[in-house]
Motif scaffolding. Sequence first.
Motif, short mmCIF file in Angstrom:
data_model
loop_
_atom_site.label_atom_id
_atom_site.label_comp_id
_atom_site.label_asym_id
_atom_site.label_seq_id
_atom_site.Cartn_x
_atom_site.Cartn_y
_atom_site.Cartn_z
N ILE A 11 8.91 8.76 38.74
CA ILE A 11 7.62 8.07 38.92
C ILE A 11 7.58 7.37 40.27
CG2 ILE A 11 6.21 6.15 38.08
CD1 ILE A 11 7.11 6.96 35.22
N LEU A 12 8.65 6.71 40.64
CA LEU A 12 8.70 6.04 41.94
C LEU A 12 8.61 7.02 43.10
CD1 LEU A 12 11.32 3.18 41.45
CD2 LEU A 12 8.85 2.99 41.69
N ARG A 13 9.19 8.20 42.96
CA ARG A 13 9.11 9.20 44.03
C ARG A 13 7.69 9.72 44.21
NH1 ARG A 13 13.96 11.01 46.09
NH2 ARG A 13 13.04 12.94 46.83
N TRP A 14 6.89 9.76 43.13
CA TRP A 14 5.51 10.23 43.22
C TRP A 14 4.55 9.13 43.68
CZ3 TRP A 14 3.42 14.82 43.57
CH2 TRP A 14 4.13 15.92 43.12
N LEU A 15 4.97 7.89 43.66
CA LEU A 15 4.08 6.78 44.00
C LEU A 15 3.49 6.89 45.41
CD1 LEU A 15 2.86 4.20 42.85
CD2 LEU A 15 4.82 2.95 43.77
N PRO A 16 4.26 7.19 46.47
CA PRO A 16 3.63 7.33 47.80
C PRO A 16 2.56 8.42 47.84
CG PRO A 16 6.02 7.15 48.02
CD PRO A 16 5.73 7.30 46.56
N ALA A 17 2.82 9.55 47.19
CA ALA A 17 1.83 10.64 47.17
C ALA A 17 0.55 10.20 46.46
CB ALA A 17 2.42 11.88 46.51
N LEU A 18 0.71 9.48 45.37
CA LEU A 18 -0.47 9.00 44.63
C LEU A 18 -1.26 7.98 45.45
CD1 LEU A 18 1.05 8.66 41.04
CD2 LEU A 18 -0.56 10.40 41.86
N LEU A 19 -0.56 7.13 46.19
CA LEU A 19 -1.25 6.15 47.03
C LEU A 19 -2.01 6.83 48.17
CD1 LEU A 19 1.45 3.32 47.22
CD2 LEU A 19 -0.72 3.28 45.98
N VAL A 20 -1.39 7.82 48.80
CA VAL A 20 -2.07 8.54 49.88
C VAL A 20 -3.27 9.32 49.34
CG1 VAL A 20 -1.82 10.36 51.62
CG2 VAL A 20 -0.01 8.68 51.33
N ALA A 21 -3.08 10.00 48.20
CA ALA A 21 -4.19 10.75 47.59
C ALA A 21 -5.34 9.82 47.21
CB ALA A 21 -3.69 11.52 46.37
N THR A 22 -5.02 8.63 46.73
CA THR A 22 -6.05 7.66 46.38
C THR A 22 -6.80 7.19 47.62
OG1 THR A 22 -4.75 6.94 44.47
CG2 THR A 22 -6.47 5.44 45.24
N ALA A 23 -6.08 6.96 48.70
CA ALA A 23 -6.73 6.55 49.96
C ALA A 23 -7.64 7.66 50.47
CB ALA A 23 -5.67 6.20 50.99
N ILE A 24 -7.18 8.90 50.42
CA ILE A 24 -8.01 10.02 50.86
C ILE A 24 -9.27 10.10 50.00
CG2 ILE A 24 -8.14 12.56 50.92
CD1 ILE A 24 -5.16 12.52 51.76
N PHE A 25 -9.12 9.95 48.70
CA PHE A 25 -10.28 9.99 47.80
C PHE A 25 -11.25 8.87 48.13
CE2 PHE A 25 -12.64 8.99 43.98
CZ PHE A 25 -13.05 10.24 43.55
N GLY A 26 -10.73 7.69 48.43
CA GLY A 26 -11.59 6.55 48.78
C GLY A 26 -12.38 6.80 50.05
N PHE A 27 -11.71 7.34 51.07
CA PHE A 27 -12.43 7.66 52.31
C PHE A 27 -13.45 8.77 52.08
CE2 PHE A 27 -8.59 5.81 54.46
CZ PHE A 27 -9.26 4.76 55.05
N SER A 28 -13.08 9.71 51.23
CA SER A 28 -13.98 10.83 50.93
C SER A 28 -15.21 10.38 50.15
CB SER A 28 -13.21 11.88 50.12
OG SER A 28 -14.01 12.99 49.85
#
Length: 156
Positions: A11-28
Amino acid sequence: MSTFFIRYQTILRWLPALLVATAIFGFSATPGDEVQQSYHNLEVTMQIVTPAAAPADPATASVPPAFDWLKAGHVVGYFWLGLAVLFALPAHSRWSPAAALTLCSLYAMSDEFHQIFTTGRTASARDILIDTLAALAGVAVMLGVMASRKYFKIRP
């Protein structure tokens, strides 16, 4: 190692990817007029900070094309997404780089589909290509980091 620790580590290893994907979604999800206003403000700021020298002959002066900050945002976001997704996947699998690139490309497609429903935004195959190439660069950098860590590992 306990099963709980292995799951927690995953779960901790996936956390950075989830944060980046969330930021991309927010900008989108930002409406087109707000994006244009933000980038216009950034262009004005950049002109104030780095004024261009006046040409010797104004009649022959050409206007340089404005830097496309929106595409730069795509490159930065998907570079970090590619890096983070490869970080999250198992390092021992030879298919991890291809899986990371596939996941990033699919996310880019879903992001462009999402923009169809955002006011003032459109979907673009060119953006999917830019996003996929940026993710490929992130995957390549992460592969280099992983290889160098393995190469420089101290062995008894």
